[in-house]
Scaffold this motif. Structure first.
Motif, PDB file in Angstrom:
ATOM      1  N   ARG A 116      16.682  19.017  23.226  1.00 33.29           N
ATOM      2  CA  ARG A 116      17.766  18.612  22.638  1.00 33.29           C
ATOM      3  C   ARG A 116      19.073  19.244  23.870  1.00 33.29           C
ATOM      4  N   ALA A 117      18.696  20.404  24.266  1.00 34.07           N
ATOM      5  CA  ALA A 117      19.749  20.907  25.328  1.00 34.07           C
ATOM      6  C   ALA A 117      19.727  19.811  26.662  1.00 34.07           C
ATOM      7  N   VAL A 118      18.375  19.403  27.079  1.00 34.86           N
ATOM      8  CA  VAL A 118      18.373  18.537  27.995  1.00 34.86           C
ATOM      9  C   VAL A 118      19.019  17.265  28.024  1.00 34.86           C
ATOM     10  N   LEU A 119      18.780  16.842  26.857  1.00 29.20           N
ATOM     11  CA  LEU A 119      19.552  15.394  26.510  1.00 29.20           C
ATOM     12  C   LEU A 119      21.007  15.544  26.356  1.00 29.20           C
ATOM     13  N   LYS A 120      21.225  16.642  25.452  1.00 26.37           N
ATOM     14  CA  LYS A 120      22.851  17.013  25.550  1.00 26.37           C
ATOM     15  C   LYS A 120      23.539  16.920  26.858  1.00 26.37           C
ATOM     16  N   ARG A 121      23.100  17.585  27.941  1.00 28.37           N
ATOM     17  CA  ARG A 121      23.658  17.684  29.147  1.00 28.37           C
ATOM     18  C   ARG A 121      23.786  16.225  29.942  1.00 28.37           C
ATOM     19  N   VAL A 122      22.485  15.622  29.708  1.00 25.37           N
ATOM     20  CA  VAL A 122      22.476  14.218  30.233  1.00 25.37           C
ATOM     21  C   VAL A 122      23.610  13.345  29.702  1.00 25.37           C
ATOM     22  N   ARG A 123      23.800  13.624  28.375  1.00 26.41           N
ATOM     23  CA  ARG A 123      25.005  12.421  27.808  1.00 26.41           C
ATOM     24  C   ARG A 123      26.538  13.172  28.242  1.00 26.41           C
ATOM     25  N   ARG A 124      26.558  14.655  28.379  1.00 22.35           N
ATOM     26  CA  ARG A 124      27.792  15.180  28.668  1.00 22.35           C
ATOM     27  C   ARG A 124      28.186  14.593  30.301  1.00 22.35           C
ATOM     28  N   LEU A 125      27.450  14.833  31.053  1.00 26.92           N
ATOM     29  CA  LEU A 125      27.601  14.652  32.326  1.00 26.92           C
ATOM     30  C   LEU A 125      27.874  13.021  32.631  1.00 26.92           C
ATOM     31  N   ARG A 126      26.828  12.440  31.853  1.00 22.64           N
ATOM     32  CA  ARG A 126      26.897  10.704  31.941  1.00 22.64           C
ATOM     33  C   ARG A 126      28.222  10.415  31.465  1.00 22.64           C
ATOM     34  N   ASP A 127      28.849  10.976  30.348  1.00 25.24           N
ATOM     35  CA  ASP A 127      30.050  10.645  30.105  1.00 25.24           C
ATOM     36  C   ASP A 127      31.407  10.895  31.015  1.00 25.24           C
ATOM     37  N   ASP A 128      31.138  12.099  31.684  1.00 26.64           N
ATOM     38  CA  ASP A 128      32.131  12.452  32.766  1.00 26.64           C
ATOM     39  C   ASP A 128      32.095  11.129  33.716  1.00 26.64           C
ATOM     40  N   PHE A 129      30.994  11.014  34.126  1.00 26.52           N
ATOM     41  CA  PHE A 129      30.772   9.664  35.051  1.00 26.52           C
ATOM     42  C   PHE A 129      31.549   8.340  34.510  1.00 26.52           C
ATOM     43  N   VAL A 130      31.149   8.248  33.458  1.00 22.74           N
ATOM     44  CA  VAL A 130      31.630   6.978  32.817  1.00 22.74           C
ATOM     45  C   VAL A 130      33.394   7.195  32.534  1.00 22.74           C
ATOM     46  N   ARG A 131      33.704   8.280  32.346  1.00 23.91           N
ATOM     47  CA  ARG A 131      35.189   8.561  32.173  1.00 23.91           C
ATOM     48  C   ARG A 131      35.867   8.129  33.324  1.00 23.91           C
ATOM     49  N   GLY A 132      35.160   8.322  34.469  1.00 21.03           N
ATOM     50  CA  GLY A 132      35.943   8.180  35.869  1.00 21.03           C
ATOM     51  C   GLY A 132      36.142   6.697  35.908  1.00 21.03           C
ATOM     52  N   VAL A 133      34.859   6.239  35.641  1.00 20.86           N
ATOM     53  CA  VAL A 133      35.187   4.524  35.731  1.00 20.86           C
ATOM     54  C   VAL A 133      36.203   3.902  34.852  1.00 20.86           C
ATOM     55  N   ARG A 134      36.366   4.264  33.498  1.00 23.16           N
ATOM     56  CA  ARG A 134      37.223   4.017  32.575  1.00 23.16           C
ATOM     57  C   ARG A 134      38.583   4.322  33.155  1.00 23.16           C
ATOM     58  N   GLN A 135      38.828   5.103  33.601  1.00 23.86           N
ATOM     59  CA  GLN A 135      40.080   5.925  34.146  1.00 23.86           C
ATOM     60  C   GLN A 135      40.544   4.749  35.303  1.00 23.86           C
ATOM     61  N   SER A 136      39.614   4.260  36.354  1.00 27.40           N
ATOM     62  CA  SER A 136      40.004   3.304  37.197  1.00 27.40           C
ATOM     63  C   SER A 136      40.281   2.066  36.623  1.00 27.40           C
ATOM     64  N   ILE A 137      39.701   1.632  35.430  1.00 23.91           N
ATOM     65  CA  ILE A 137      40.094   0.385  34.757  1.00 23.91           C
ATOM     66  C   ILE A 137      41.392   0.497  34.146  1.00 23.91           C
ATOM     67  N   ASP A 138      41.728   1.628  33.625  1.00 17.59           N
ATOM     68  CA  ASP A 138      43.092   1.701  33.067  1.00 17.59           C
ATOM     69  C   ASP A 138      44.116   1.768  33.927  1.00 17.59           C
ATOM     70  N   ALA A 139      43.871   2.090  35.174  1.00 17.48           N
ATOM     71  CA  ALA A 139      44.886   2.001  36.103  1.00 17.48           C
ATOM     72  C   ALA A 139      45.029   0.621  36.788  1.00 17.48           C
ATOM     73  N   LEU A 140      44.304  -0.181  36.445  1.00 17.12           N
ATOM     74  CA  LEU A 140      44.641  -1.459  37.197  1.00 17.12           C
ATOM     75  C   LEU A 140      46.055  -2.093  36.634  1.00 17.12           C
ATOM     76  N   PRO A 141      46.603  -2.967  37.272  1.00 18.47           N
ATOM     77  CA  PRO A 141      47.799  -3.509  36.722  1.00 18.47           C
ATOM     78  C   PRO A 141      47.752  -4.087  35.292  1.00 18.47           C
ATOM     79  N   GLU A 142      49.066  -3.900  34.597  1.00 16.45           N
ATOM     80  CA  GLU A 142      49.142  -4.223  33.234  1.00 16.45           C
ATOM     81  C   GLU A 142      48.810  -5.752  33.170  1.00 16.45           C
TER      82      GLU A 142
END
Length: 472
Positions: free
Chosen positions: A81-107
């Motif tokens: 459970r701890a292994v997979l929880k860490r996988v998702r937590r750090l995975r979500d950090d990487f995904v958050r960075g991608v989504r922030q770059s998408i949010d920064a695109l021109p309106e």
């Protein structure tokens, strides 16, 4: 309903699509980026990053388990459970960075919808809106294949898009597919304490040439079963699933289907775009421009199924975006040396081209007898380096070796720089490192090609200075 007019419409907001939109806009074009979810790239969400997070946990467990070979007594206790929880937590950090770059695109750049062609430059969205574009980039990516026999047991199936959502590790896992993804996850799960068996209808592992595949097979099958040339039949069994093949049967809690990732093209109505398709339904395109035929349509990333890895998707998106913006004034771009890596342990890799026929020589090194590999208790695998017989210029390599991801990069750089084996031997090699093993293979190339040996310009090498067996 609305009609949007733009210079370049990009279908798909993955790695290739984001690169295409960015470079088209940088070139001065107006752009629209169309995606049904804007969930993030395949790499960040369900591919490269979460799989490497799982492998990192598996490496830690294996390292503790093998420490006794070095005189250090340790035994891992894996908390799934701890292994997979860490996988998702750090995975979500990487995904958050991608989504922030998408949010920064021109309106107004992003349209959340599914698109299909009505004509060459006309797209219809499932929202009822339309897009009229001077050029279109197809960057829809790929998705996991589900062979028909497995549809009946889909409640027990996992793919790369669902396996990282498990709350805990299963007791047992059957893996369908011995490509890079299937083997990486199979080995990681085994090292974390899951009972694993792998099945594949083919005769090679991870897309490697025969000798490297055989070397990887010898290593992995010491830990878990791999059956090649096998198409097991699935069926439900109690709370799990059974796989049956000629002469055998095994039951599992879950099945991981890693039997390929075909392009996501089925809903695009490509026939209405007037494109010529190959036998797999993929548009024929020019890899130098990413253009489909002579139409103002370009294709990049996993959607074209040419080189389905992240760095190639980014490069292809860049080329497609620039040329879509400039169409019809296209610019050809030289492709980088092909490089693919399977992050098994040891890693497998194919670099450049593997020649088949006369005119080339092959230098070899056995990592079962390499100095640094012995020090670290990782004496397994090999590396084969291919070069032109006429001048020793490097053209390709295949390996299954400890530290293979780093060795592969060195070889890819050397091949792209059009170096000879003699040139590469003239570069500094520290001691003792895994890279020294390559010197043995490079010297082998020089001997076969009759090249001057730069390491003998002034004096002979110290015995064993390549980290392997001293030369006679």
């Amino acid at each position: 309903m609305a009609t949007y007019n733009t210079d370049v419409a990009v279908i798909g907001a993955g790695t290739a699509g984001l690169a295409a939109e960015h470079h088209a806009r940088q070139a001065g074009a107006t752009t629209l980026l169309i995606d049904p979810a804007f969930a993030g790239t395949t790499c960040a969400t369900v591919g490269c990053m979460p799989s490497k997070l799982l492998i990192a946990a598996a490496d830690a467990a294996h390292g503790a388990r093998k420490a006794r070979d070095l005189g250090v007594m340790a035994e891992p206790r894996v908390d799934g459970r701890a292994v997979l929880k860490r996988v998702r937590r750090l995975r979500d950090d990487f995904v958050r960075g991608v989504r922030q770059s998408i949010d920064a695109l021109p309106e107004g750049t992003c349209l959340k919808a599914c698109a299909r062609f009505e004509a060459s430059g006309v797209l219809v969205l499932d929202t009822g809106d339309r897009v009229e574009a001077r050029a279109v980039v197809i960057a829809t990516g790929a998705g996991p294949a589900l062979p028909k026999p497995y549809e009946a047991v889909k409640d027990h199936l996992l793919t790369n898009e669902t396996i990282f959502e498990l709350e805990d590790l299963p007791e047992s896992l059957g893996v369908i597919g011995a490509g890079p993804l299937g083997l990486e996850l199979a080995q990681a799960m085994h090292r974390l304490g899951v009972r694993v068996k792998v099945f594949d209808a083919g005769d090679r592992l991870a897309g490697l040439p025969p000798r490297a595949s055989e070397a990887l097979h010898r290593v992995l099958t010491k830990a878990f079963l791999i059956r090649l040339g096998c198409k097991p039949e699935p069926s439900e069994r109690n709370a799990g699933v059974a796989l049956t093949w000629e002469g055998g049967e095994a039951c599992f809690d879950k099945l991981l289907v890693a039997a390929g990732r075909p392009p996501n093209l089925s809903g695009l109505d490509l026939e209405k775009a007037g494109l010529e398709l190959d036998e797999y339904g993929t548009p024929r395109f020019d890899p130098g421009t990413m253009q489909c035929g002579d139409a103002p349509i370009f294709i990049a990333g996993d959607a074209n199924h040419d080189r389905p890895v992240l760095h190639e998707a980014s490069d292809e998106g860049t080329v497609a975006g620039r040329n879509a913006a400039a169409w019809p004034d296209l610019r050809r771009t030289a492709r980088k040396v092909p490089l693919s890596i399977a992050f098994t342990r040891p890693e497998g890799a194919v670099i450049g081209s593997i020649p088949d026929g006369p005119g080339h020589v092959c230098g070899k090194v056995d990592y079962g007898d390499q100095g640094r590999a012995k020090v670290e208790g990782r004496v397994q695998g090999l590396a084969h380096i291919y070069a032109r017989a006429s001048d020793g210029r490097l053209v390709g390599a295949a390996l299954c070796a400890p530290g293979g991801e780093h060795l592969a990069h060195l070889l890819a750089w050397a091949i792209q720089c059009e170096m000879t084996a003699s040139d590469m031997l003239g570069l500094p090699f520290y001691h003792p490192v895994l890279e020294e093993g390559l010197k043995t293979a490079l010297r082998d190339v020089c001997r076969q090609a009759g090249l001057a040996r730069p390491w003998q310009r002034n004096d002979d090498p110290l015995p064993g200075s390549d980290g392997g067996v001293p030369e006679g």
